[in-house]
Design a protein around this motif. Structure first.
Motif, PDB file in Angstrom:
ATOM      1  N   LEU A   1       0.830  -1.202   0.000  1.00 27.94           N
ATOM      2  CA  LEU A   1       0.000   0.000   0.000  1.00 27.94           C
ATOM      3  C   LEU A   1       0.867   1.255   0.000  1.00 27.94           C
ATOM      4  CD1 LEU A   1      -2.709   1.476   0.239  1.00 27.94           C
ATOM      5  CD2 LEU A   1      -2.578   1.099   2.712  1.00 27.94           C
ATOM      6  N   ALA A   2       1.916   1.271   0.792  1.00 30.57           N
ATOM      7  CA  ALA A   2       2.800   2.438   0.853  1.00 30.57           C
ATOM      8  C   ALA A   2       3.435   2.713  -0.506  1.00 30.57           C
ATOM      9  CB  ALA A   2       3.880   2.227   1.916  1.00 30.57           C
ATOM     10  N   VAL A   3       3.906   1.665  -1.174  1.00 30.32           N
ATOM     11  CA  VAL A   3       4.529   1.840  -2.488  1.00 30.32           C
ATOM     12  C   VAL A   3       3.469   2.229  -3.525  1.00 30.32           C
ATOM     13  CG1 VAL A   3       5.862   0.712  -4.307  1.00 30.32           C
ATOM     14  CG2 VAL A   3       6.386   0.237  -1.926  1.00 30.32           C
ATOM     15  N   THR A   4       2.291   1.634  -3.431  1.00 33.91           N
ATOM     16  CA  THR A   4       1.207   1.949  -4.355  1.00 33.91           C
ATOM     17  C   THR A   4       0.797   3.412  -4.215  1.00 33.91           C
ATOM     18  OG1 THR A   4       0.435  -0.336  -4.270  1.00 33.91           O
ATOM     19  CG2 THR A   4      -1.133   1.299  -5.065  1.00 33.91           C
ATOM     20  N   ASP A   5       0.683   3.882  -2.984  1.00 27.60           N
ATOM     21  CA  ASP A   5       0.360   5.288  -2.754  1.00 27.60           C
ATOM     22  C   ASP A   5       1.468   6.198  -3.287  1.00 27.60           C
ATOM     23  OD1 ASP A   5      -2.116   4.815  -1.650  1.00 27.60           O
ATOM     24  OD2 ASP A   5      -1.456   5.029   0.430  1.00 27.60           O
ATOM     25  N   GLU A   6       2.701   5.764  -3.118  1.00 30.34           N
ATOM     26  CA  GLU A   6       3.823   6.567  -3.611  1.00 30.34           C
ATOM     27  C   GLU A   6       3.807   6.669  -5.133  1.00 30.34           C
ATOM     28  OE1 GLU A   6       8.623   6.995  -2.941  1.00 30.34           O
ATOM     29  OE2 GLU A   6       7.456   5.668  -1.663  1.00 30.34           O
ATOM     30  N   LEU A   7       3.321   5.630  -5.786  1.00 30.26           N
ATOM     31  CA  LEU A   7       3.196   5.662  -7.245  1.00 30.26           C
ATOM     32  C   LEU A   7       1.987   6.489  -7.691  1.00 30.26           C
ATOM     33  CD1 LEU A   7       4.083   1.962  -8.076  1.00 30.26           C
ATOM     34  CD2 LEU A   7       5.248   3.987  -8.981  1.00 30.26           C
ATOM     35  N   GLY A   8       1.130   6.862  -6.759  1.00 29.06           N
ATOM     36  CA  GLY A   8      -0.045   7.653  -7.098  1.00 29.06           C
ATOM     37  C   GLY A   8      -1.194   6.843  -7.653  1.00 29.06           C
ATOM     38  N   LEU A   9      -1.253   5.563  -7.365  1.00 29.78           N
ATOM     39  CA  LEU A   9      -2.308   4.677  -7.859  1.00 29.78           C
ATOM     40  C   LEU A   9      -3.388   4.564  -6.796  1.00 29.78           C
ATOM     41  CD1 LEU A   9       0.065   1.943  -9.320  1.00 29.78           C
ATOM     42  CD2 LEU A   9      -0.956   3.878 -10.522  1.00 29.78           C
ATOM     43  N   SER A  10      -4.246   5.569  -6.725  1.00 33.19           N
ATOM     44  CA  SER A  10      -5.195   5.651  -5.619  1.00 33.19           C
ATOM     45  C   SER A  10      -6.270   4.566  -5.645  1.00 33.19           C
ATOM     46  CB  SER A  10      -5.843   7.035  -5.566  1.00 33.19           C
ATOM     47  OG  SER A  10      -6.539   7.293  -6.766  1.00 33.19           O
ATOM     48  N   ALA A  11      -6.774   4.200  -6.811  1.00 31.90           N
ATOM     49  CA  ALA A  11      -7.814   3.160  -6.873  1.00 31.90           C
ATOM     50  C   ALA A  11      -7.263   1.822  -6.376  1.00 31.90           C
ATOM     51  CB  ALA A  11      -8.356   3.031  -8.291  1.00 31.90           C
ATOM     52  N   ALA A  12      -6.073   1.473  -6.827  1.00 31.15           N
ATOM     53  CA  ALA A  12      -5.445   0.233  -6.368  1.00 31.15           C
ATOM     54  C   ALA A  12      -5.130   0.329  -4.880  1.00 31.15           C
ATOM     55  CB  ALA A  12      -4.172  -0.040  -7.165  1.00 31.15           C
ATOM     56  N   GLY A  13      -4.692   1.498  -4.430  1.00 31.89           N
ATOM     57  CA  GLY A  13      -4.397   1.695  -3.010  1.00 31.89           C
ATOM     58  C   GLY A  13      -5.624   1.520  -2.146  1.00 31.89           C
ATOM     59  N   ASP A  14      -6.774   1.987  -2.638  1.00 33.66           N
ATOM     60  CA  ASP A  14      -8.017   1.832  -1.874  1.00 33.66           C
ATOM     61  C   ASP A  14      -8.387   0.361  -1.709  1.00 33.66           C
ATOM     62  OD1 ASP A  14      -8.165   4.581  -1.675  1.00 33.66           O
ATOM     63  OD2 ASP A  14      -9.645   4.788  -3.294  1.00 33.66           O
ATOM     64  N   ARG A  15      -8.199  -0.429  -2.770  1.00 31.27           N
ATOM     65  CA  ARG A  15      -8.508  -1.865  -2.686  1.00 31.27           C
ATOM     66  C   ARG A  15      -7.570  -2.570  -1.713  1.00 31.27           C
ATOM     67  NH1 ARG A  15      -8.217  -4.636  -7.984  1.00 31.27           N
ATOM     68  NH2 ARG A  15      -9.128  -6.343  -6.810  1.00 31.27           N
ATOM     69  N   ILE A  16      -6.300  -2.204  -1.745  1.00 29.34           N
ATOM     70  CA  ILE A  16      -5.330  -2.810  -0.819  1.00 29.34           C
ATOM     71  C   ILE A  16      -5.658  -2.402   0.611  1.00 29.34           C
ATOM     72  CG2 ILE A  16      -2.892  -2.910  -0.165  1.00 29.34           C
ATOM     73  CD1 ILE A  16      -2.281  -2.370  -3.186  1.00 29.34           C
ATOM     74  N   ALA A  17      -6.002  -1.123   0.811  1.00 28.32           N
ATOM     75  CA  ALA A  17      -6.329  -0.627   2.154  1.00 28.32           C
ATOM     76  C   ALA A  17      -7.535  -1.366   2.735  1.00 28.32           C
ATOM     77  CB  ALA A  17      -6.604   0.876   2.110  1.00 28.32           C
ATOM     78  N   GLU A  18      -8.510  -1.721   1.892  1.00 31.89           N
ATOM     79  CA  GLU A  18      -9.664  -2.493   2.363  1.00 31.89           C
ATOM     80  C   GLU A  18      -9.229  -3.842   2.934  1.00 31.89           C
ATOM     81  OE1 GLU A  18     -12.454  -3.001  -0.810  1.00 31.89           O
ATOM     82  OE2 GLU A  18     -12.793  -0.850  -1.027  1.00 31.89           O
ATOM     83  N   GLN A  19      -8.291  -4.496   2.248  1.00 27.93           N
ATOM     84  CA  GLN A  19      -7.828  -5.804   2.712  1.00 27.93           C
ATOM     85  C   GLN A  19      -7.002  -5.682   3.995  1.00 27.93           C
ATOM     86  OE1 GLN A  19      -8.893  -8.746   1.482  1.00 27.93           O
ATOM     87  NE2 GLN A  19     -10.198  -7.349   0.338  1.00 27.93           N
ATOM     88  N   VAL A  20      -6.182  -4.648   4.088  1.00 30.02           N
ATOM     89  CA  VAL A  20      -5.404  -4.443   5.311  1.00 30.02           C
ATOM     90  C   VAL A  20      -6.350  -4.186   6.484  1.00 30.02           C
ATOM     91  CG1 VAL A  20      -3.685  -2.983   6.469  1.00 30.02           C
ATOM     92  CG2 VAL A  20      -3.369  -3.612   4.072  1.00 30.02           C
ATOM     93  N   ALA A  21      -7.369  -3.372   6.255  1.00 30.26           N
ATOM     94  CA  ALA A  21      -8.343  -3.080   7.310  1.00 30.26           C
ATOM     95  C   ALA A  21      -9.091  -4.351   7.718  1.00 30.26           C
ATOM     96  CB  ALA A  21      -9.330  -2.019   6.833  1.00 30.26           C
ATOM     97  N   ARG A  22      -9.424  -5.198   6.756  1.00 28.82           N
ATOM     98  CA  ARG A  22     -10.114  -6.463   7.072  1.00 28.82           C
ATOM     99  C   ARG A  22      -9.237  -7.348   7.949  1.00 28.82           C
ATOM    100  NH1 ARG A  22      -9.852 -11.547   4.801  1.00 28.82           N
ATOM    101  NH2 ARG A  22      -8.511 -10.790   3.136  1.00 28.82           N
ATOM    102  N   LEU A  23      -7.951  -7.418   7.628  1.00 29.71           N
ATOM    103  CA  LEU A  23      -7.044  -8.292   8.372  1.00 29.71           C
ATOM    104  C   LEU A  23      -6.681  -7.733   9.747  1.00 29.71           C
ATOM    105  CD1 LEU A  23      -4.765  -9.230   5.379  1.00 29.71           C
ATOM    106  CD2 LEU A  23      -6.202 -10.823   6.657  1.00 29.71           C
ATOM    107  N   ARG A  24      -6.496  -6.434   9.833  1.00 24.09           N
ATOM    108  CA  ARG A  24      -6.076  -5.816  11.092  1.00 24.09           C
ATOM    109  C   ARG A  24      -7.231  -5.357  11.957  1.00 24.09           C
ATOM    110  NH1 ARG A  24      -0.965  -2.046   9.302  1.00 24.09           N
ATOM    111  NH2 ARG A  24       0.524  -3.756   9.075  1.00 24.09           N
ATOM    112  N   GLY A  25      -8.397  -5.174  11.347  1.00 28.93           N
ATOM    113  CA  GLY A  25      -9.533  -4.676  12.101  1.00 28.93           C
ATOM    114  C   GLY A  25      -9.541  -3.171  12.257  1.00 28.93           C
ATOM    115  N   ALA A  26      -8.643  -2.485  11.584  1.00 33.71           N
ATOM    116  CA  ALA A  26      -8.561  -1.023  11.632  1.00 33.71           C
ATOM    117  C   ALA A  26      -7.990  -0.530  10.305  1.00 33.71           C
ATOM    118  CB  ALA A  26      -7.664  -0.580  12.774  1.00 33.71           C
ATOM    119  N   PRO A  27      -8.392   0.651   9.867  1.00 38.47           N
ATOM    120  CA  PRO A  27      -7.861   1.153   8.596  1.00 38.47           C
ATOM    121  C   PRO A  27      -6.364   1.460   8.711  1.00 38.47           C
ATOM    122  CG  PRO A  27      -9.270   2.796   9.631  1.00 38.47           C
ATOM    123  CD  PRO A  27      -9.367   1.554  10.456  1.00 38.47           C
ATOM    124  N   PRO A  28      -5.615   1.220   7.643  1.00 35.31           N
ATOM    125  CA  PRO A  28      -4.171   1.465   7.682  1.00 35.31           C
ATOM    126  C   PRO A  28      -3.845   2.943   7.493  1.00 35.31           C
ATOM    127  CG  PRO A  28      -4.793   0.689   5.524  1.00 35.31           C
ATOM    128  CD  PRO A  28      -6.038   0.632   6.370  1.00 35.31           C
TER     129      PRO A  28
END
Length: 135
Positions: free
Chosen positions: A40-67
């Motif tokens: 997610l950090a690298v994706t955000d750095e590349l400026g790929l916000s749509a892909a970053g949002d999808r990754i952030a959803e999965q991180v939030a699902r696994l951790r129970g909190a938004p990244p």
């Protein structure tokens, strides 16, 4: 002749310890969330916000909190970032497959494909002498 051992051995069974243990599934969840957060950090750095949002959803699902999201960009070359993102997506894919997380595995494979395509495009454009941006 020898003095008997008075303390517990470091090789004693883990069941005797008085600290909580995590299951294999919990450990894999933690690993997968970590790989996806790094992706997610690298994706955000590349400026790929749509892909970053999808990754952030999965991180939030696994951790129970938004990244936490990456706030700014560095001067790193896009090709280097795409290579790093490809490697991180590959690690996430391995862990997702190990824990049978189909959603995370599909997302990781899609990100690997996207970064492979971006690298191929950058190589082709570099060969033809054109400049490219992130897709």
């Amino acid at each position: 002749m020898y003095e008997p051992i008075r303390s517990k051995s470091v090789h004693s069974p883990a069941g005797d310890a008085d600290f909580p243990h995590r299951s294999r599934e919990e450990e894999l969840d933690i690993q997968l969330a970590g790989h996806l957060a790094a992706l997610l950090a690298v994706t955000d750095e590349l400026g790929l916000s749509a892909a970053g949002d999808r990754i952030a959803e999965q991180v939030a699902r696994l951790r129970g909190a938004p990244p936490a999201r990456h706030a700014g960009r560095t001067d790193a070359a896009p090709a280097a970032l795409h290579r790093r993102a490809h490697a991180l997506a590959g690690r996430a894919l391995l862990v997702a497959a190990s824990r049978a997380d189909t959603t995370a595995a599909i997302l990781s494979a899609e990100r690997m494909d996207a970064h492979t395509a971006a690298l191929a495009s950058a190589s082709a454009d570099a060969a033809s002498g054109r400049l490219v941006g992130a897709h």
